[in-house]
Design a protein around this motif. Structure first.
Motif, mmCIF file in Angstrom:
data_model
loop_
_atom_site.group_PDB
_atom_site.id
_atom_site.type_symbol
_atom_site.label_atom_id
_atom_site.label_comp_id
_atom_site.label_asym_id
_atom_site.label_seq_id
_atom_site.Cartn_x
_atom_site.Cartn_y
_atom_site.Cartn_z
ATOM 1 N N LEU A 1 1.661 2.034 -3.536
ATOM 2 C CA LEU A 1 0.496 2.558 -4.247
ATOM 3 C C LEU A 1 0.310 4.061 -4.025
ATOM 4 C CD1 LEU A 1 -2.060 -0.340 -3.627
ATOM 5 C CD2 LEU A 1 -0.579 0.027 -5.606
ATOM 6 N N CYS A 2 1.067 4.616 -3.071
ATOM 7 C CA CYS A 2 1.044 6.066 -2.865
ATOM 8 C C CYS A 2 1.825 6.809 -3.960
ATOM 9 C CB CYS A 2 1.658 6.426 -1.506
ATOM 10 S SG CYS A 2 0.703 5.869 -0.086
ATOM 11 N N PHE B 1 -9.152 -2.339 -2.990
ATOM 12 C CA PHE B 1 -7.961 -1.739 -3.582
ATOM 13 C C PHE B 1 -8.149 -1.188 -4.999
ATOM 14 C CE2 PHE B 1 -6.052 -4.241 -0.178
ATOM 15 C CZ PHE B 1 -5.063 -3.383 0.283
ATOM 16 N N PHE C 1 -0.477 -7.584 -7.468
ATOM 17 C CA PHE C 1 -0.467 -6.296 -8.162
ATOM 18 C C PHE C 1 0.561 -6.344 -9.289
ATOM 19 C CE2 PHE C 1 -2.033 -5.471 -3.956
ATOM 20 C CZ PHE C 1 -2.987 -4.471 -4.090
ATOM 21 N N GLU D 1 -3.373 -6.945 2.483
ATOM 22 C CA GLU D 1 -3.036 -6.368 1.174
ATOM 23 C C GLU D 1 -3.237 -7.305 -0.018
ATOM 24 O OE1 GLU D 1 0.260 -3.069 1.848
ATOM 25 O OE2 GLU D 1 1.114 -5.083 2.002
ATOM 26 N N LYS E 1 0.816 -1.211 0.000
ATOM 27 C CA LYS E 1 0.000 0.000 0.000
ATOM 28 C C LYS E 1 0.855 1.269 0.000
ATOM 29 C CE LYS E 1 -2.226 -1.167 3.810
ATOM 30 N NZ LYS E 1 -1.476 -2.286 4.407
ATOM 31 N N LYS F 1 0.946 2.351 -11.424
ATOM 32 C CA LYS F 1 -0.447 2.114 -11.788
ATOM 33 C C LYS F 1 -0.985 0.902 -11.043
ATOM 34 C CE LYS F 1 -3.371 1.086 -15.809
ATOM 35 N NZ LYS F 1 -3.375 0.785 -17.270
ATOM 36 N N LYS F 2 -2.173 1.036 -10.455
ATOM 37 C CA LYS F 2 -2.817 -0.087 -9.769
ATOM 38 C C LYS F 2 -3.485 -0.989 -10.803
ATOM 39 C CE LYS F 2 -5.454 1.928 -6.680
ATOM 40 N NZ LYS F 2 -6.392 2.046 -5.528
#
Length: 630
Positions: A166-167, A629, A197, A349, A163, A172-173
C-alpha cells in the motif's frame, strides 16, 4: 523472520528508492536487526532482517552470489541447508557465509526451479538474475511464510505484508467485495489467492512465480498425493506407524532448534503443543538440542483464563511438572482487547474470524518480554491428524458412502465415550449432509446462514447471493483425507499460519511449526484414514506413538479447546462501545452491513454465545478494519 519487498517495472521505468525504502520501513518490526536494498534501473529489492542463524554482517540482504549475477531477498529458514551446502561445495560452489540464504542462491544457480524440491523448510523469496533479466519468486510447500503481490501488466510489486504494498503510489486501495461477502456469511478465509484488498493477491502455497522476457508464469511445483482409503485397522501396524511418526516429528523438532538466538515453546496444554515440549525436553536430556539457546530448562508460554470452562492450566501444569520446564502465563482480558484492537487489526491487516487471535497476540508478547526470539508450536497437528471434531463427521460420511456400516456403528458408539457433540458440530453435520437431504431438512443447514443475512446490507447481499451454491458446494467432501487436505491444509491452515506470522512478527519473533515438516506430512497422508480416527479417538496415530513420551492425562485427553477465549463475555462487557461503533455517523461498512438491524438484534447476538456472537464479531471487525485502512 524477516520482511521482504520488491518492485519490477516491466515498462523499464527507473525504481524510485523512496518507495522501496518506505516498503521496508513499514515492515521494520519484521526485521529490526538490519536492512538493505538492491536497485538496478527497473528492479529493486529490499530486506529487513531478523537474525536467527549467522548473526554476523555476512547475513546482510539482499545477498548476491560471488560474481554478482544473482540477487536474493528472502524470508524463512531452510533446515537442511548444511547438507545442501556440503553437496553444492562438492559441485564447485564457493560460499562466503554460514547462512541458509547463500545456500538458496547457489541451489537456484545449480538446479533452477528444481531447487524448491530439495529444500526442507519454510520460505518466501525473490531472486533476480541480472544476466538474463529474470525474476523468480517462490513460497514454501505449505504456505508458512507470506508472499503478497500486485501485478497490472506494467508493474509488479511484492512484500511480506500487504501494508508494504500500500506504500506504492501505483496501487489503489480498494476493498474486495467478494472476499468480504464470504467472510461475513461463511467466515471463510484464505480459500483462494484473493485478499481483502482488490488487486493484491497472495502467492499460494507450493507455487512459484517467474518473469522471463516480461512474461509472467505462475505454476504449482508441489504436487501432493494422498491415500484415499479407509483401510483395515491393525493394532500392530498402528504401533509401528505411531512410532515412526514420533521419530519423524522428533527429527523435525531437532532441525528447528538450530538457532543462534534464544528459543522457547508455545504450550496450550493440548496434545500437539505438549508433544513438542516433551520432545524438546527429551532432546535436552539426550544432548540433541542446543542447550545454550534453550537453557537448562526450556521456557514455555501460555494464555490462561479465570473461566474454568476454557482455562487449560491443569493440563499445562501437568506438562510442566512432567518436564520441569519453566512456565510463563499471560491472562488476556476483554478490557485490554478493546484498548489494543486497533493495533491488532493494523498488524493482522485483514479481518479475522474470532478473538482467539488476541490470545495468541498476548502469548507472543509474553515470549518477547522473556527474551525469546524463536518459538516452536503445534500448528498443523489438527489438520494432518484429523484433530477437529468436524473431521469425525467427514470420516462417518466416508464410512457410510463406502458401505462400511459395521465400522460406522463402532465409531458412532465409541464417539459417545470420547466426545460430546456441540451445537457447532451438529451445525457442521447438517452443513456437510445438507445438499443431500430432503428439502425440508435441508433448511436446517441454512439456519445459521440466515442469522448472518440479517447483519448484511440487502443490496450487497443481492449482488452476491446468487453465487452462493457454486462457492460452497465444493466444500462438501466424501473422503476424510480429501477433506483434511482441501479444507485443512489448503485453507484453514493457511489462515492459522497468517495469524501466527503477523502476531509473532509484530513482536519481532520467529515461530516454527514442526508438524508441517514435509516428510512428516507426506508420511501421514500416505496412511489409510483408520489410523487417524479409531474408536472415536482423533489423532490416534499420535496418541499411540506418544505412549512413552506424554503423561496419560494429556495423551488421552478428550476435549478440544485451541486458543479459546471468553468472546461472548468480552462482547457483552463492551455493549456500549459496540453500540457506538454502529451508531457512528462515520460508519464505513454501510455498503456491506445493515447497522440498524445489528442494533435492533444486538441483545439477541449477545445472548447467544458462539453462533450469533461470532456474526457480531465479524461485523465489528470489518468496520474497524475499514476505519483503519480506508
Amino acid at each position: 523472520m524477516c520482511g521482504i519487498a520488491g518492485i519490477y517495472n516491466l515498462n523499464d521505468e527507473i525504481i524510485a528508492p523512496s518507495i522501496l525504502k518506505s516498503m521496508i520501513k513499514i515492515q521494520k518490526h519484521r526485521g529490526p536487526d538490519d536492512e538493505g536494498f538492491y536497485i538496478n534501473n527497473n528492479i529493486g529489492l529490499g530486506h529487513a532482517r531478523l537474525a536467527i542463524i549467522d548473526l554476523s554482517v555476512a547475513g546482510h540482504q539482499p545477498m548476491t552470489n560471488e560474481n554478482g549475477d544473482l540477487w536474493i531477498t528472502y524470508n524463512g529458514e531452510i533446515y537442511n541447508f548444511l547438507e545442501l551446502r556440503f553437496e553444492l561445495k562438492k559441485l564447485g560452489h564457493v560460499f562466503r557465509s554460514n547462512t541458509d540464504t547463500e545456500v538458496i542462491i547457489h541451489a537456484y544457480e545449480q538446479w533452477g526451479k528444481e531447487c524448491l524440491n530439495k529444500f526442507n523448510g519454510m520460505w518466501a523469496f525473490a531472486i533476480w538474475n541480472n544476466q538474463t533479466k529474470e525474476l523468480f519468486c517462490a513460497r514454501d510447500r505449505f504456505g508458512v511464510k507470506p508472499f503478497y503481490y500486485f501485478f497490472d501488466g506494467k508493474q509488479f510489486a511484492f512484500a511480506s505484508e500487504i501494508k508494504a504494498l500500500l506504500c506504492c503510489p501505483f496501487i489503489k486501495k480498494e476493498p474486495n467485495d467478494e472476499v468480504i461477502y464470504n467472510y461475513l456469511l461463511y467466515n471463510r478465509l484464505d480459500y483462494s489467492d484473493q485478499t481483502f484488498f482488490c488487486n493484491i493477491k497472495q502467492l499460494r502455497q507450493g507455487h512459484y512465480l517467474h518473469f522471463q522476457k516480461n512474461l509472467l508464469e505462475l505454476n504449482k511445483y508441489y504436487i501432493f498425493v494422498f491415500n484415499s482409503q479407509v483401510g483395515q485397522f491393525r493394532e500392530t501396524v498402528a504401533k509401528e506407524v505411531g512410532q515412526k511418526f514420533i521419530d519423524l516429528l522428533k527429527d523435525s523438532v531437532k532441525l528447528r532448534l538450530q538457532s543462534d538466538v534464544p528459543v522457547g515453546s508455545c504450550l496450550s496444554g493440548g496434545l500437539d503443543s505438549s508433544t513438542i515440549v516433551c520432545l524438546i525436553n527429551q532432546l535436552l536430556r539426550e544432548n540433541g538440542a542446543n542447550n545454550k539457546q534453550i537453557g537448562a530448562r526450556q521456557k514455555t508460554f501460555s494464555a490462561c483464563f479465570e473461566d474454568p470452562k476454557i482455562d487449560e492450566r491443569k493440563y499445562i501444569e501437568s506438562i510442566i511438572q512432567y518436564t520441569g520446564a519453566e512456565s510463563h502465563y499471560v491472562f488476556p482480558s476483554g478490557e485490554k482487547l478493546w484498548q489494543e484492537i486497533n493495533d491488532l487489526i493494523w498488524y493482522q491487516e485483514e479481518p479475522f474470524g474470532s478473538t482467539s487471535i488476541y490470545a495468541q497476540w498476548n502469548v507472543m508478547r509474553l515470549a518477547k518480554q522473556n527474551k525469546a526470539t524463536v518459538l516452536l508450536d503445534g500448528q498443523g497437528g489438527d489438520e494432518t491428524l484429523a484433530g477437529y471434531p468436524g473431521y469425525f463427521i467427514s470420516y462417518l460420511n466416508q464410512l457410510f458412502f463406502e458401505g462400511r456400516l459395521a465400522t460406522l456403528l463402532q465409531e458412532l458408539f465409541s464417539q459417545k465415550k470420547t466426545l460430546v457433540f456441540s451445537i457447532n458440530q451438529i451445525k457442521r453435520l447438517f452443513s456437510k449432509f445438507g445438499y443431500r437431504l430432503p428439502l425440508k431438512l435441508r433448511a436446517l443447514s441454512e439456519y445459521y446462514q440466515k442469522k448472518a443475512l440479517k447483519v448484511m446490507n440487502p443490496f450487497f447481499l443481492k449482488q452476491y447471493q446468487s453465487k452462493k451454491i457454486s462457492r460452497t458446494r465444493s466444500w462438501y467432501r466424501l473422503n476424510l483425507q480429501q477433506e483434511l487436505w482441501e479444507s485443512g491444509m489448503n485453507s484453514g491452515l493457511q489462515t492459522l499460519f497468517k495469524y501466527e506470522d503477523k502476531n509473532s512478527m509484530a513482536f519481532s519473533l520467529e515461530t516454527l511449526v514442526p508438524f508441517v515438516d514435509y516428510r512428516l506430512v507426506e508420511f501421514v497422508f500416505s496412511l489409510p484414514a483408520c489410523y487417524k480416527i479409531h474408536r472415536g479417538w482423533s489423532k490416534y496415530l499420535l496418541r499411540v506413538g506418544a505412549k512413552n513420551l506424554l503423561p496419560t492425562k494429556i495423551r488421552w485427553r478428550k476435549d478440544k479447546l485451541g486458543f479459546a477465549t471468553p468472546e461472548n463475555m468480552w462482547l457483552c462487557n463492551n455493549k456500549e462501545g459496540i453500540e457506538q461503533i454502529f451508531k457512528s455517523t462515520h460508519f464505513k461498512a454501510k455498503n456491506y452491513l445493515n447497522p440498524q438491524s445489528i442494533l435492533t438484534n444486538l441483545d439477541s447476538y449477545l445472548s447467544h454465545p458462539n453462533s450469533e456472537s461470532s456474526i457480531l464479531w465479524r461485523s465489528i471487525n470489518l468496520e474497524l478494519w475499514l476505519q483503519k485502512f480506508f
